[in-house]
Each structure stands twice: as C-alpha cells, then as structure tokens.
Write an enzyme that holds these catalytic residues in place. Structure first.
Site, PDB file in Angstrom:
ATOM      1  N   THR A 226       0.704  -1.656  -0.062  1.00 23.54           N
ATOM      2  CA  THR A 226       0.156  -0.543  -0.079  1.00 23.54           C
ATOM      3  C   THR A 226       0.722   1.484  -0.280  1.00 23.54           C
ATOM      4  OG1 THR A 226      -0.562   0.133   2.603  1.00 23.54           O
ATOM      5  CG2 THR A 226      -1.561  -0.943   1.609  1.00 23.54           C
ATOM      6  N   GLY A 227       2.381   1.123   0.061  1.00 22.84           N
ATOM      7  CA  GLY A 227       3.491   2.137   0.043  1.00 22.84           C
ATOM      8  C   GLY A 227       3.237   3.206  -1.453  1.00 22.84           C
TER       9      GLY A 227
ATOM     10  N   LYS B  80      -3.222  -2.520   7.760  1.00 23.11           N
ATOM     11  CA  LYS B  80      -4.078  -2.495   6.786  1.00 23.11           C
ATOM     12  C   LYS B  80      -5.004  -4.321   6.710  1.00 23.11           C
ATOM     13  CE  LYS B  80      -2.626   1.613   5.566  1.00 23.11           C
ATOM     14  NZ  LYS B  80      -2.396   2.584   4.380  1.00 23.11           N
TER      15      LYS B  80
ATOM     16  N   THR C 168      14.522  -2.119  -1.279  1.00 23.72           N
ATOM     17  CA  THR C 168      15.015  -1.046  -0.388  1.00 23.72           C
ATOM     18  C   THR C 168      16.907  -0.601  -0.877  1.00 23.72           C
ATOM     19  OG1 THR C 168      13.704  -1.665   1.515  1.00 23.72           O
ATOM     20  CG2 THR C 168      14.901   0.103   1.748  1.00 23.72           C
ATOM     21  N   GLU C 169      16.577   0.627  -0.682  1.00 21.29           N
ATOM     22  CA  GLU C 169      18.097   1.363  -0.845  1.00 21.29           C
ATOM     23  C   GLU C 169      18.478   2.222   0.745  1.00 21.29           C
ATOM     24  OE1 GLU C 169      19.882   4.389  -3.646  1.00 21.29           O
ATOM     25  OE2 GLU C 169      17.875   3.731  -3.483  1.00 21.29           O
TER      26      GLU C 169
ATOM     27  N   TYR D 270      19.590  -2.335 -17.592  1.00 20.74           N
ATOM     28  CA  TYR D 270      18.770  -2.866 -18.467  1.00 20.74           C
ATOM     29  C   TYR D 270      19.589  -2.448 -19.204  1.00 20.74           C
ATOM     30  CZ  TYR D 270      16.360  -1.421 -13.997  1.00 20.74           C
ATOM     31  OH  TYR D 270      15.973  -0.838 -13.203  1.00 20.74           O
TER      32      TYR D 270
ATOM     33  N   GLU E 137      31.724  -3.979 -11.648  1.00 22.12           N
ATOM     34  CA  GLU E 137      32.066  -3.258 -10.847  1.00 22.12           C
ATOM     35  C   GLU E 137      33.176  -2.464 -10.547  1.00 22.12           C
ATOM     36  OE1 GLU E 137      28.822  -0.823  -8.195  1.00 22.12           O
ATOM     37  OE2 GLU E 137      27.095  -0.910  -9.816  1.00 22.12           O
TER      38      GLU E 137
ATOM     39  N   HIS F 196      43.605   1.471   6.601  1.00 26.27           N
ATOM     40  CA  HIS F 196      43.863   0.635   6.531  1.00 26.27           C
ATOM     41  C   HIS F 196      43.305  -1.178   5.983  1.00 26.27           C
ATOM     42  CE1 HIS F 196      47.851   3.022   5.691  1.00 26.27           C
ATOM     43  NE2 HIS F 196      48.077   3.215   7.596  1.00 26.27           N
TER      44      HIS F 196
END
Lengths: 285, 386
Positions: A17-18, A43, A97-98, A159, A209, A247
C-alpha cells in the site's frame, strides 16, 4: 526454464500500500506476474488492485500459499520485513530497499542463514524472467525470452545490456540484479551456479563494478565450474581511487577491488571481457 | 563519512580507550598557547580527511612552543592529496617502546566484522599485509552476540604480546568493538596503538569511517560532518540527494544509476583518452529523479568551468524520460547553456522525452541513439572546443 522464479511463482509484496510498493505492484501485475497479495501491518483486510492485504507475512502465506516476497518498505523497516518473510517460510525474498545500514544487514544474514530462505538484494532492481514473471522494478519491455542469463550488481547498467541483447535478437532466460550494497544475500557465484545448472540458459553475461572482491570469486567459479560461454563488463575503470583512509579495507581486499584486477581475473578464467557494454551481444554470438 | 583523527579519538575516549589529551588549533598562535600549556614536547598533526599525512610532512614533533608555532604555520594551509589543512591537533608527545596495529572493519564476504591486529604497527601495515599476511592476526566478530572475551586473548596470544599487557589490551579491544558497533562504523582503526616506555597502552592515532546509511540514526555523529571539505557544488549535490564527484576531464556526465554513471565515464575515456579527453565528473541523479533534481544536476555540472560538453545518458526504469526532458528545459531557462549537450534517452517514456526536447527546438542540443554513439559525439564536441 528460468532461474529462481517462473510463471508458477506466487508473490506477495511487503509494503503493497506504499507509494513505491503500490506503483511496482501494478507494473508487476501488468507484466503477468502472479501477485497473490500484499502485507502492510495495520491494513489487513483491505484490498489493493483486487489483491488481499494482510497484517503479517505469516497470514499472507497461510491464505495465499505465496512462496516469494518482494520487500518494498523504507530502510528503517526493511531488515525486519526480510526476517519476517524468512521466518514465515518464504522461499525467495527480493529486497529493493536502498540505504539499509550495513550493521543491520549483517544481523539479517545471521538470521537468514538459519532458514532455507534466499535473499536477493537489498538495493537491487530484482529479477525478470521474460514472458514469465517480473519481481522488482526492471522495465519489462526491454527484455525478450531467450537463452542468455544476465547477472549484474547494477540497476540501469543491467537495463542497458538487456536492451542491447534484445535489440540484437538475443533473448534472456532470467535477468537478475543482485544489488550494489556491501552485504547482499545472493552473490555472483550463486547466480552463475544456477545459470550453469539451468538447461535453457546457454550463455551468460555478468556485469560487475569496481570495489569488493565479488568479481574475483566469480572468475574463480567460471574457471573451475562453468561450461557455458561468459561475457563480462566491469564498470569503473575510469574512476579515480577514492580518498581512502585507514588500512583495514585494503588489508581485507588487497588490490582486488580495482577494475584492472577484475578484468584480468575474468579474462584468465576464460570469460570474454567487453570494454563497452554494448559489445556484450557480439561477444556472445 | 570519514571522521577526522581528533573526532575519532574523542569517540574512542567515550568508550574508555586511552588517548593522548590533545586539543585542536586553527592558527599558529593557538598552537603556541596549547603547546605552552602542555609543558612538554608536542606533536603537531594536520587534521585532514586523507591518508599519507606523515609522508606529506603534515605531522611534526616540536620541543618548544615556538617550534610548535612554526610547524603550525607550515602545516596550516598545506594541501594533502587535494585537501587543504584547516586545523591541527596538538598532542603531547609519547615515549614509544612498541607500535601495535589494531583495527576492525566489515568483511563483506563473511557478512561479519573482522578484528585485525599486528605486533608490527605503523605506516607500513599494508606492506606487511602484502609480504607477510600471517603477521596480521584476524578474529571475526559475531554480529548478533558481539565480541567474546576469549577472542581478545586469542589475538594477544597470536601476536605474541607480552602477558603483562593482555589485560589492558583486552579492554581496548572490547572498547573498540563496542565503539565500532554503537557508531555504525565501517572502520575503526588505531594505528599505532603504542606501548609507552612506562608500560601503558595509548591510542596515538585513530581513524573512523561511519556508514552513511546509518547517519539518520546517528545524529551525534552526523553533526560531526565537516562541510568545509566539500566544494559548493558538492554541498549542492548532497542537499539534492545527487552523488557527485568532480574529476579533471572535459565531459560533464549526467546519468541515472551509479553503475551506468561509471560506465558512461568509462566510455568517454575509452574514445577520448588518446585525444586527452575524459570525464569531468561522476554524477548519479538517483532513481526516479524528478525534473527539479535534473535541473540541479545540470547546474552542478555547469559550475565546473572545465566542462566543454554535457553528456546526459538516462536509461529509464523508475526514472521517466519525460521528467528528465522537462528538467533539462527548466535548467536551460535559468542557466545559459554555453556548451553543447548530447542527450541520450532510453527506456520508460523515452519517446515522450525526446519529443519534448525536439519541440523546444534549443540549439546546441543533440540526440544520440546508443551509448557508444553518445560517447563518441561528446568526445568529438569536446575536442572541437579544445
């Protein structure tokens, strides 16, 4: 065939619901993903896009039989949400989530290791098995069904490569973003093993990366265990060395975090390394 | 977020780790006053968020207050790896019998913190790790249970620390682990931890790196952020939630996503390096950026006068091409775009974004189809202006 998810995966969305959760739930349903319902504490009993909302993952699993969960809640609640799903018997948790603190993720991994649950992420775009299921935020239209497995630490770079593959007429079995955080639930090696075992996946693209040693581990796995051709790209060759203090990081990693060391390791393991991500399709021809 | 040495040592002291009773000075005269108060030889230490201070001449011993003032004059204003020294720490000098290394950091692969200790502390610790890794002993810490007392004993024993120091060492290890955990640190390091000639242990230098993701729940540490180390553009970026790192090339890059942002930089160098052209910055506008964020990003890029061309590469997932296009137009209304701009939009609402840009009919804006094409166009445009 695909890895981790297919058309039979039954998915719940924690945070349905967010704003984020709701937006991506709609996109996932549009794509044809079997979304069984969602969870938002307080909810339970409401409905969202025709799907039932529950107060707890346990009740959602009991009623819907869901086996996969997408976590789309803010960083302060995400560690709890992941553990809740794992303890409720969810097989696969994908966490978008970040900004989750590393310390919290270390505790989450400690708890997850005591269950049979696999976590993908956090801070990842999720996974997409073209034509079958989309769990996360990857735009569906860039992918087409086929025989290339794609695994990446990044979001938009994934992507880029998936789109280039589709444009070249090379479809994908599953595209998976494992996330860019220091602590993640599923590693390159985990995904490479699944692609190697998947009969429909014939070729693999891996996008890494700078930083960490995940690509070095991946190279070792490719050398020892992969029979399928692998193409790779490492982002960040042009990035200057950051202002590093202390270090301890260097003692753990040595020189393994640089682009050059990762490219060398992958090349020595037999992977074809692209200097431009748009070359990946031709390297897999 | 990196903490200064004096901030790290103050934090260590809160957890009971013995540190020298030093104070910070911002001028040579303040240094003189502090050195006179100390009534002994002092060390004048540059406070700057960079390694290699000693080798750069930023750490000097002074036997008199006058000498301390002279050292401060030399050190304040000095550039160390691109950072200007704005303050010095005045520590009482210690008599050193032995230097130990003690650090704790997150081990990504193990998903646990790892303690590291060596009887051969000092500036050559990375070299020791490379040549004789066995000279550094390691102990993983359980993220839920924390440190067990026996683990400190194992470290002390494995590094052949004289037994008379085990108790004090164990207390420092326990305090460092608690400090690391309760600060949400990625790194907490004492190098060197010295055994003084009167047989006590003292943390002479300290470094801490705090997990940026934890700053919202660590307000006391977040308040230590030294914004004087950031340029105006970096401050603007920080406030807008944009990741920005200035580099020394000519192509200003605006990209969504860190991986793709690095890749875009790599492409400009791939096609431009032979011609002396490369990226002017790393810039990630983040996921789902709105028009105003895009406009801010463009202003940040254009604040760098080395920028000869802007390369905007957006692959829309949650970021929408039409929002990006509107942001570019908004920014162009405010800042006069004096350099060419290459725009490559792909993904969500990219067609609409391209239509918005085309309809605006701005001169100097060029569309590119692929990343390769975009990077080549940017390199050509930068070269024509050199």
């Amino acid at each position: 065939m695909s890895i981790l998810v297919d058309e039979n995966s039954s998915v719940i969305v924690q945070g349905i619901t967010g704003r984020e959760g709701g937006f991506h739930t709609r996109k996932m349903i549009e794509y044809g993903t079997a979304v069984a319902g969602g969870v938002t504490p307080g909810k339970g009993g409401e409905w969202f896009e025709g799907k039932p909302v529950f107060d707890t993952v346990e009740s959602a699993v009991r009623v819907t039989g869901a086996d996969v969960s997408l976590v789309a809640v803010p960083a302060a609640f995400a560690p709890d949400a992941i553990c809740e799903a794992a303890f409720a018997g969810i097989r696969l948790v994908v966490c978008l989530t970040e900004f989750i603190p590393v310390r919290e993720m270390m505790k989450v991994m400690h708890h997850l290791n005591q269950t049979g649950c696999r976590l993908v992420g956090p801070n990842c775009p999720g996974l997409l098995s073209p034509g079958l299921a989309k769990i996360g935020i990857m735009p569906g239209f860039i992918a087409t069904p086929g025989n290339v497995g794609v695994v990446s630490r990044s979001g938009t770079l994934t992507y880029e490569v998936v789109y280039a593959l589709s444009q070249a007429g090379m479809g994908q079995t599953t595209c998976i973003g494992i996330g860019g955080d220091p602590i993640i639930g599923t590693s390159f090696v985990d995904v490479l093993r699944l692609f190697e075992e998947d009969p429909q996946t014939e070729k693999v693209a891996i996008l890494g990366e700078i930083g960490g040693r995940a690509e070095i581990d991946a190279a070792e796995f490719i050398r020892e265990h992969m029979t399928k051709p692998v193409a790779a790209f490492i982002a960040g060759a042009s990035a200057p060395e950051g202002t590093r203090m202390g270090h301890a990081g260097a003692i753990i990693e040595g020189s393994e975090g640089t682009a050059a060391s990762k490219i060398d390791a992958l090349r020595n393991a037999g992977a074809r390394v692209a200097e431009n991500p748009e070359q990946i399709p031709e390297l897999l021809c | 977020m990196n903490l200064h040495e004096y901030q790290s040592k103050a934090r260590f002291a809160e957890f009971g780790i013995p540190v020298p009773m030093g104070e910070v000075a911002h001028t040579p005269d303040e240094t003189f006053a502090l050195a006179r108060q100390a009534c002994c030889a002092v060390v004048v230490k540059a406070q700057v968020l960079a390694g290699g201070r000693g080798k750069a001449g930023g750490i000097r011993l002074a036997n008199t207050p006058e000498e301390a003032r002279d050292h401060a004059s030399a050190i304040l204003g000095m550039q160390i790896k691109g950072h200007r020294v704005r303050s010095v720490l005045i520590d009482p000098a210690a008599s050193i019998a032995q230097e130990i290394y003690l650090g704790i950091a997150n081990d990504r692969a193990e998903a646990r913190p790892v303690l590291m200790a060596s009887a051969e502390g000092g500036v050559e610790i990375e070299e020791i790790n490379r040549l004789r890794p066995e000279a550094i002993v390691r102990e993983h810490v359980d993220p839920v249970a924390g440190l067990f007392t026996f683990q400190a004993v194992r470290l002390a024993s494995a590094m052949d620390l004289p037994r008379k120091h085990w108790r004090a060492f164990g207390q420092i290890v326990a305090a460092l682990v608690r400090c690391f955990e309760e600060s949400d640190a990625e790194l907490a390091e004492i190098n060197p931890l010295v055994i003084t000639e009167d047989d006590s242990l003292l943390a002479l230098d300290g470094k801490m790196v705090i997990d940026d993701n934890a700053l919202p729940r660590q307000p006391q540490l977040a308040a230590l952020h030294d914004s004087s180390e950031l340029s105006g553009a970096e401050t603007m970026a920080r406030e807008a939630g944009i990741s920005y790192v200035r580099l020394d090339g000519q192509i200003g890059c605006m990209v969504n996503g860190a991986g793709l942002a690095m890749t875009t930089m790599d492409m400009t160098l791939l096609y431009g390096e032979a011609r002396g052209i490369g990226p002017a910055n790393f810039l990630d506008i983040g996921g789902g950026a709105r028009a105003d964020t895009v406009a801010t990003a463009l202003r940040i890029i254009l604040s760098d006068e080395n920028v000869k061309v802007v390369l905007c590469n957006i692959f829309g997932g949650i970021t929408r091409g039409d929002e990006v296009a509107r942001g570019i137009l908004t920014a162009c209304e405010e800042v006069q775009l004096k350099v060419p701009m290459i725009i490559r939009l792909q993904g969500t609402n990219a067609d609409e974004g391209r239509r918005i840009i085309n309809d605006a009919g701005l001169s100097g804006i060029h569309a590119a189809g692929t990343l390769t094409e975009a990077a080549r166009m940017a390199v050509d445009a930068a070269e024509n202006d050199l």
